[in-house]
Structure formats: C-alpha cells, structure tokens
Design a protein around this motif. Structure first.
Motif, PDB file in Angstrom:
ATOM      1  N   ASP A   1      46.544  70.292   1.685  1.00 29.23           N
ATOM      2  CA  ASP A   1      45.769  70.838   0.579  1.00 29.23           C
ATOM      3  C   ASP A   1      44.847  69.748   0.040  1.00 29.23           C
ATOM      4  OD1 ASP A   1      44.754  72.157  -1.588  1.00 29.23           O
ATOM      5  OD2 ASP A   1      46.689  72.648  -2.473  1.00 29.23           O
ATOM      6  N   THR A   2      43.549  69.978   0.108  1.00 28.10           N
ATOM      7  CA  THR A   2      42.603  68.966  -0.377  1.00 28.10           C
ATOM      8  C   THR A   2      41.914  69.414  -1.656  1.00 28.10           C
ATOM      9  OG1 THR A   2      40.880  69.844   1.053  1.00 28.10           O
ATOM     10  CG2 THR A   2      42.183  68.003   1.904  1.00 28.10           C
ATOM     11  N   THR A   3      42.493  70.392  -2.334  1.00 32.61           N
ATOM     12  CA  THR A   3      41.927  70.823  -3.609  1.00 32.61           C
ATOM     13  C   THR A   3      42.494  69.963  -4.734  1.00 32.61           C
ATOM     14  OG1 THR A   3      43.662  72.454  -3.950  1.00 32.61           O
ATOM     15  CG2 THR A   3      41.669  73.208  -2.818  1.00 32.61           C
ATOM     16  N   VAL A   4      41.732  69.849  -5.794  1.00 36.78           N
ATOM     17  CA  VAL A   4      42.180  69.118  -6.969  1.00 36.78           C
ATOM     18  C   VAL A   4      42.751  70.135  -7.950  1.00 36.78           C
ATOM     19  CG1 VAL A   4      41.453  67.644  -8.881  1.00 36.78           C
ATOM     20  CG2 VAL A   4      40.425  67.331  -6.614  1.00 36.78           C
ATOM     21  N   PRO A   5      43.991  69.915  -8.411  1.00 32.56           N
ATOM     22  CA  PRO A   5      44.567  70.847  -9.387  1.00 32.56           C
ATOM     23  C   PRO A   5      43.695  70.952 -10.634  1.00 32.56           C
ATOM     24  CG  PRO A   5      46.246  69.372  -8.529  1.00 32.56           C
ATOM     25  CD  PRO A   5      44.921  68.858  -8.042  1.00 32.56           C
ATOM     26  N   SER A   6      43.671  72.136 -11.225  1.00 32.58           N
ATOM     27  CA  SER A   6      42.872  72.347 -12.429  1.00 32.58           C
ATOM     28  C   SER A   6      43.609  71.807 -13.652  1.00 32.58           C
ATOM     29  CB  SER A   6      42.564  73.834 -12.595  1.00 32.58           C
ATOM     30  OG  SER A   6      43.776  74.543 -12.736  1.00 32.58           O
ATOM     31  N   GLY A   7      42.902  71.756 -14.754  1.00 36.65           N
ATOM     32  CA  GLY A   7      43.511  71.332 -16.010  1.00 36.65           C
ATOM     33  C   GLY A   7      43.191  69.896 -16.361  1.00 36.65           C
ATOM     34  N   ASP A   8      43.784  69.466 -17.458  1.00 35.96           N
ATOM     35  CA  ASP A   8      43.578  68.108 -17.942  1.00 35.96           C
ATOM     36  C   ASP A   8      44.280  67.103 -17.044  1.00 35.96           C
ATOM     37  OD1 ASP A   8      42.142  69.040 -20.151  1.00 35.96           O
ATOM     38  OD2 ASP A   8      43.952  69.210 -21.379  1.00 35.96           O
ATOM     39  N   PRO A   9      43.716  65.913 -16.918  1.00 34.60           N
ATOM     40  CA  PRO A   9      44.377  64.891 -16.093  1.00 34.60           C
ATOM     41  C   PRO A   9      45.712  64.464 -16.702  1.00 34.60           C
ATOM     42  CG  PRO A   9      42.389  63.994 -17.125  1.00 34.60           C
ATOM     43  CD  PRO A   9      42.459  65.443 -17.484  1.00 34.60           C
ATOM     44  N   THR A  10      46.612  64.056 -15.841  1.00 37.82           N
ATOM     45  CA  THR A  10      47.897  63.526 -16.277  1.00 37.82           C
ATOM     46  C   THR A  10      47.864  61.999 -16.336  1.00 37.82           C
ATOM     47  OG1 THR A  10      48.623  63.731 -13.982  1.00 37.82           O
ATOM     48  CG2 THR A  10      49.329  65.457 -15.509  1.00 37.82           C
ATOM     49  N   TYR A  11      46.782  61.413 -15.852  1.00 38.34           N
ATOM     50  CA  TYR A  11      46.607  59.955 -15.915  1.00 38.34           C
ATOM     51  C   TYR A  11      45.120  59.648 -15.842  1.00 38.34           C
ATOM     52  CZ  TYR A  11      46.608  55.019 -14.701  1.00 38.34           C
ATOM     53  OH  TYR A  11      46.381  53.671 -14.701  1.00 38.34           O
ATOM     54  N   ARG A  12      44.721  58.633 -16.600  1.00 36.23           N
ATOM     55  CA  ARG A  12      43.365  58.075 -16.498  1.00 36.23           C
ATOM     56  C   ARG A  12      43.500  56.571 -16.573  1.00 36.23           C
ATOM     57  NH1 ARG A  12      39.139  62.157 -19.242  1.00 36.23           N
ATOM     58  NH2 ARG A  12      38.670  63.035 -17.207  1.00 36.23           N
ATOM     59  N   GLY A  13      42.741  55.868 -15.745  1.00 41.66           N
ATOM     60  CA  GLY A  13      42.828  54.414 -15.776  1.00 41.66           C
ATOM     61  C   GLY A  13      41.749  53.753 -14.948  1.00 41.66           C
ATOM     62  N   ILE A  14      41.873  52.455 -14.849  1.00 44.36           N
ATOM     63  CA  ILE A  14      40.915  51.607 -14.145  1.00 44.36           C
ATOM     64  C   ILE A  14      41.665  50.790 -13.107  1.00 44.36           C
ATOM     65  CG2 ILE A  14      39.288  49.660 -14.419  1.00 44.36           C
ATOM     66  CD1 ILE A  14      38.290  52.204 -15.770  1.00 44.36           C
ATOM     67  N   VAL A  15      41.027  50.539 -11.988  1.00 45.10           N
ATOM     68  CA  VAL A  15      41.562  49.602 -11.003  1.00 45.10           C
ATOM     69  C   VAL A  15      41.134  48.202 -11.440  1.00 45.10           C
ATOM     70  CG1 VAL A  15      41.570  48.875  -8.597  1.00 45.10           C
ATOM     71  CG2 VAL A  15      41.395  51.321  -9.154  1.00 45.10           C
ATOM     72  N   TYR A  16      42.098  47.365 -11.748  1.00 49.00           N
ATOM     73  CA  TYR A  16      41.825  45.996 -12.176  1.00 49.00           C
ATOM     74  C   TYR A  16      41.866  45.052 -10.979  1.00 49.00           C
ATOM     75  CZ  TYR A  16      42.223  47.615 -16.944  1.00 49.00           C
ATOM     76  OH  TYR A  16      42.007  48.273 -18.127  1.00 49.00           O
ATOM     77  N   PRO A  17      41.217  43.906 -11.072  1.00 46.58           N
ATOM     78  CA  PRO A  17      41.217  42.965  -9.941  1.00 46.58           C
ATOM     79  C   PRO A  17      42.619  42.607  -9.455  1.00 46.58           C
ATOM     80  CG  PRO A  17      39.559  42.301 -11.533  1.00 46.58           C
ATOM     81  CD  PRO A  17      40.347  43.432 -12.170  1.00 46.58           C
TER      82      PRO A  17
END
Length: 143
Positions: free
Chosen positions: A3-19
């Motif tokens: 399954d290559t679809t993205v689930p709908s709704g609000d994200p359960t995580y947001r962030g940044i990739v740090y060095p």
C-alpha cells in the motif's frame, strides 16, 4: 507492504532530520526511523485512550511483537517530515497499524512500517483484552 497511499487525517508525528541523525552515508540512519515511528505510535494510541496515564493506572501496557519497515527514499539533515497513521486490524488483545513517513518538501513517501502490538497486563506480563470502551474507539478510528 504494497500500500503506497498516505493515511488521511492529522499527522501523528512532525519533526526534522538533524545532522546527528545521519550516518556515514550522509542520510538518516535506520535507528531514527524506528524512533520517529515509535513516537507516532504513542500519538496514535493516545487517540483511542491508550495514554501513558491510562496504562499506568490500569496496570496495562502495549508490547510490539512484529514490525516490518520499507525504506523508499533517503532523508537528509534539514528535511522536515510528517508521519500519518492508521489502524488496520483490531483483535481482542492485539492491534495492527501502519505509519507512513512523508518528506514535507515534496510529499514523497520516505518510509512506511506496519506493526502489531499486544495489549498486556503489566503485573502478569500476559496478553489481555482491551477495555470495551477503548476497543470501540479503535473501531471508530478504523472507519
């Protein structure tokens, strides 16, 4: 995992990739994917009432018993990411769910994982049934 679809709704995580998330290849190391997916798991579980407070007060826990990860593209330092999640199947004592990690700059799927978690009695260290109210919330989330 096909399954290559993205689930709908609000994200359960947001962030940044740090060095410091990056390895000698210059991209985010696999250990950080697992960590970010784990953080998304706790947000997803909280949405159905399996909060840290509930688990402590009820003498319950969740144990991961299976996880499959598919890495689709590299993530580099500075990339902003979001994880979207959904429940796939709920049983009496276990739940199967899916996370999709997306690179915010272009919406491309960076990785996805499917996990199975078992609800446990932390005193007995054995699987136990979900509380009926929580099981009902799982079913509402599945729709």
């Amino acid at each position: 995992m096909t399954d290559t679809t993205v689930p709908s709704g609000d994200p359960t995580y947001r962030g940044i990739v740090y060095p410091w998330h990056c390895d000698h290849m210059g991209h985010m190391n696999v250990m950080w994917y697992v960590g970010k997916f784990d953080e998304a798991t706790w947000t997803l579980m909280a949405r159905v009432g399996l909060t840290a407070g509930y688990l402590r007060s009820a003498g319950r826990g969740m144990a991961a018993v299976e996880q499959q990860i598919s890495y689709r593209r590299e993530l580099l330092a500075g990339d902003a990411i979001s994880i979207f999640s959904e429940f796939i199947e709920v049983k009496e004592k276990a739940v199967r769910f899916r996370h999709v990690m997306v690179c915010d700059s272009d919406g491309a799927i960076a990785a996805e994982t499917t996990l199975t978690g078992v609800h446990i009695d932390t005193g007995l260290r054995k699987a136990c049934s979900f509380d009926p109210a929580i099981k009902a919330r799982f079913q509402l989330q599945e729709q």
